[in-house]
Write a protein that holds these residues in place. Sequence first.
Motif, PDB file in Angstrom:
ATOM      1  N   LYS A 160      -3.488  -6.342 -15.382  1.00 46.84           N
ATOM      2  CA  LYS A 160      -2.033  -6.359 -15.147  1.00 46.84           C
ATOM      3  C   LYS A 160      -1.780  -7.052 -13.831  1.00 46.84           C
ATOM      4  O   LYS A 160      -2.333  -6.599 -12.825  1.00 46.84           O
ATOM      5  CB  LYS A 160      -1.515  -4.930 -15.110  1.00 46.84           C
ATOM      6  CG  LYS A 160      -0.019  -4.819 -14.813  1.00 46.84           C
ATOM      7  CD  LYS A 160       0.435  -3.368 -14.765  1.00 46.84           C
ATOM      8  CE  LYS A 160       1.916  -3.289 -14.474  1.00 46.84           C
ATOM      9  NZ  LYS A 160       2.405  -1.925 -14.398  1.00 46.84           N
ATOM     10  N   HIS A 163      10.284   3.993 -15.837  1.00 43.16           N
ATOM     11  CA  HIS A 163       9.861   4.509 -17.127  1.00 43.16           C
ATOM     12  C   HIS A 163      10.560   5.796 -17.513  1.00 43.16           C
ATOM     13  O   HIS A 163      10.711   6.094 -18.679  1.00 43.16           O
ATOM     14  CB  HIS A 163       8.355   4.774 -17.117  1.00 43.16           C
ATOM     15  CG  HIS A 163       7.543   3.520 -17.192  1.00 43.16           C
ATOM     16  ND1 HIS A 163       7.698   2.616 -18.201  1.00 43.16           N
ATOM     17  CD2 HIS A 163       6.583   3.027 -16.389  1.00 43.16           C
ATOM     18  CE1 HIS A 163       6.854   1.617 -18.010  1.00 43.16           C
ATOM     19  NE2 HIS A 163       6.174   1.835 -16.921  1.00 43.16           N
ATOM     20  N   ASN A 164      10.898   6.596 -16.525  1.00 43.26           N
ATOM     21  CA  ASN A 164      11.397   7.919 -16.873  1.00 43.26           C
ATOM     22  C   ASN A 164      12.853   7.860 -17.305  1.00 43.26           C
ATOM     23  O   ASN A 164      13.701   7.294 -16.637  1.00 43.26           O
ATOM     24  CB  ASN A 164      11.214   8.892 -15.721  1.00 43.26           C
ATOM     25  CG  ASN A 164       9.757   9.316 -15.621  1.00 43.26           C
ATOM     26  OD1 ASN A 164       9.032   9.242 -16.605  1.00 43.26           O
ATOM     27  ND2 ASN A 164       9.340   9.727 -14.443  1.00 43.26           N
ATOM     28  N   ILE A 171      -0.248  -1.567 -18.351  1.00 41.31           N
ATOM     29  CA  ILE A 171      -1.312  -0.578 -18.590  1.00 41.31           C
ATOM     30  C   ILE A 171      -1.155  -0.013 -20.001  1.00 41.31           C
ATOM     31  O   ILE A 171      -2.086  -0.016 -20.790  1.00 41.31           O
ATOM     32  CB  ILE A 171      -1.258   0.559 -17.538  1.00 41.31           C
ATOM     33  CG1 ILE A 171      -1.531   0.003 -16.154  1.00 41.31           C
ATOM     34  CG2 ILE A 171      -2.251   1.658 -17.913  1.00 41.31           C
ATOM     35  CD1 ILE A 171      -1.427   1.025 -15.019  1.00 41.31           C
ATOM     36  N   GLU A 172       0.021   0.481 -20.293  1.00 46.76           N
ATOM     37  CA  GLU A 172       0.287   1.043 -21.625  1.00 46.76           C
ATOM     38  C   GLU A 172       0.517  -0.086 -22.613  1.00 46.76           C
ATOM     39  O   GLU A 172       0.945  -1.175 -22.237  1.00 46.76           O
ATOM     40  CB  GLU A 172       1.531   1.946 -21.572  1.00 46.76           C
ATOM     41  CG  GLU A 172       1.441   3.089 -20.579  1.00 46.76           C
ATOM     42  CD  GLU A 172       0.442   4.172 -20.979  1.00 46.76           C
ATOM     43  OE1 GLU A 172      -0.015   4.183 -22.147  1.00 46.76           O
ATOM     44  OE2 GLU A 172       0.107   4.992 -20.106  1.00 46.76           O
ATOM     45  N   ARG A 228      11.155   6.106 -26.054  1.00 43.96           N
ATOM     46  CA  ARG A 228      11.244   6.807 -24.762  1.00 43.96           C
ATOM     47  C   ARG A 228      12.557   7.578 -24.635  1.00 43.96           C
ATOM     48  O   ARG A 228      12.587   8.708 -24.169  1.00 43.96           O
ATOM     49  CB  ARG A 228      11.157   5.800 -23.612  1.00 43.96           C
ATOM     50  CG  ARG A 228       9.746   5.373 -23.285  1.00 43.96           C
ATOM     51  CD  ARG A 228       9.701   4.612 -21.967  1.00 43.96           C
ATOM     52  NE  ARG A 228       8.338   4.359 -21.551  1.00 43.96           N
ATOM     53  CZ  ARG A 228       7.566   3.371 -22.021  1.00 43.96           C
ATOM     54  NH1 ARG A 228       8.029   2.523 -22.912  1.00 43.96           N
ATOM     55  NH2 ARG A 228       6.327   3.228 -21.595  1.00 43.96           N
TER      56      ARG A 228
HETATM   57  P1  XMP Z   1       2.705   0.172 -17.288  1.00 44.18           P
HETATM   58  O1  XMP Z   1       2.431   0.326 -18.759  1.00 44.18           O
HETATM   59  O2  XMP Z   1       4.119  -0.149 -16.956  1.00 44.18           O
HETATM   60  O3  XMP Z   1       2.403   1.619 -16.647  1.00 44.18           O
HETATM   61  O4  XMP Z   1       1.747  -0.779 -16.618  1.00 44.18           O
HETATM   62  C1  XMP Z   1       2.360   1.880 -15.266  1.00 44.18           C
HETATM   63  C2  XMP Z   1       2.109   3.376 -15.096  1.00 44.18           C
HETATM   64  O5  XMP Z   1       3.239   4.098 -15.547  1.00 44.18           O
HETATM   65  C3  XMP Z   1       2.862   5.004 -16.582  1.00 44.18           C
HETATM   66  N1  XMP Z   1       3.941   5.013 -17.567  1.00 44.18           N
HETATM   67  C4  XMP Z   1       4.849   5.982 -17.664  1.00 44.18           C
HETATM   68  N2  XMP Z   1       5.027   7.118 -16.961  1.00 44.18           N
HETATM   69  N3  XMP Z   1       6.906   7.635 -18.299  1.00 44.18           N
HETATM   70  C5  XMP Z   1       6.041   7.960 -17.314  1.00 44.18           C
HETATM   71  O6  XMP Z   1       6.198   9.019 -16.710  1.00 44.18           O
HETATM   72  C6  XMP Z   1       6.785   6.500 -19.061  1.00 44.18           C
HETATM   73  O7  XMP Z   1       7.577   6.235 -19.952  1.00 44.18           O
HETATM   74  C7  XMP Z   1       5.703   5.639 -18.720  1.00 44.18           C
HETATM   75  N4  XMP Z   1       5.282   4.465 -19.218  1.00 44.18           N
HETATM   76  C8  XMP Z   1       4.195   4.088 -18.485  1.00 44.18           C
HETATM   77  C9  XMP Z   1       1.568   4.467 -17.143  1.00 44.18           C
HETATM   78  O8  XMP Z   1       0.801   5.485 -17.782  1.00 44.18           O
HETATM   79  C10 XMP Z   1       0.923   3.902 -15.915  1.00 44.18           C
HETATM   80  O9  XMP Z   1       0.275   4.919 -15.162  1.00 44.18           O
END
Ligand code: XMP
Length: 327
Positions: free
Chosen positions: A319, A160-161, A324-325, A117
């Motif tokens: 979850k 995440h960002n 999710i990812e 990332r």
């Molecule tokens: P997770 O995997 O944490 O994802 O359950 C929750 C939501 O966030 C999105 N996601 C991201 N969006 N940058 C983003 O802009 C990222 O690095 C990132 N990682 C996860 C994911 O697709 C889901 O909608």
Amino acid sequence: MSSNVRPETMERITTEALANAFIDEQIAEIKAQVGDKKVLLALSGGVDSSVVAALLIKAIGQNLVCVHVNHGLLRKGEPEQVIEVFKNQMNANLIYVDATDRFLDKLAGVSDPEKKRKIIGGEFIDVFAEEAAKLEGIEFLAQGTIYPDILESDGVKAHHNVGGLPEELNFELVEPVKLLYKDEVRVVGKVLGLPDNMVYRQPFPGPGLGVRCVGAITRDRLEALREADAIVREEIEKLPETPWQYFCAIPDIQSTGIKYVNGKGERYMGWAVVIRAVNTTDAVKVTVPEIPFATLCTMRDKIVQIPGVNRVLWDISEKPVATIEWE
Ligand code: XMP
């Protein structure tokens, strides 16, 4: 619109008439703010930046300079659609940068998700800043900030960002949709004439397929993922109701497959593609909707045609405990 607080009197934009009123008001505000100066925008093709681009094109035409950085981790057809919609149909001043090699070279051998990332976020900023440095006369930077970004600056998205704006891009900000909720941005985008698959598109992470090509990214596994993802989107979009988010991941493991050559079975190692489809309202608690078995079988039959793939799995994890990812 400089305040970051949505006035209590602001009506929720749910109709074409309200969207038109918002668009007219924003066009006037943008013109008043930037005059005949140039504005720069990183256009990803996501709904927020696309709506901002469409608004600014209406307000200032060629004085908006859009930069679309293809980091090689976009979904099948996405860069082509950005060029088609913005350059060909809306006559935008669009710079397309194919930085695929640059990103994939930097990511080679890197398996830690947070490092991936950081590399993707950092490289994006570098490419964008390099393009900005080549341009003359830019005084403003447009951004697709929306109200939840302001409200939840410590929320899932912020978590995440990686990074943010390049420090050296010290331009005044133009953020015409910063007081809107996502559903309102979509109504405005529809009225501005953006295609449905842009306006109603599912959330897509900034690092794109990079966090779905699990472990160290290789070009061949990434291409297999991109093809599988396109198949899953196409089949799921035929269903009467589409889940909130649906995509594929491709783990960095191989499993045994068998193919018949002249009637003789030969074993070989191939990748397993994982189908993931989830429902949620907030991305914090997630359920897994049923997918008709016939749809799963159609996806399987198409996915196993992709070179290197010999297995298809359906991820039914919720979850919590799974995110999710996959990364
Ligand atoms: P997770 O995997 O944490 O994802 O359950 C929750 C939501 O966030 C999105 N996601 C991201 N969006 N940058 C983003 O802009 C990222 O690095 C990132 N990682 C996860 C994911 O697709 C889901 O909608």
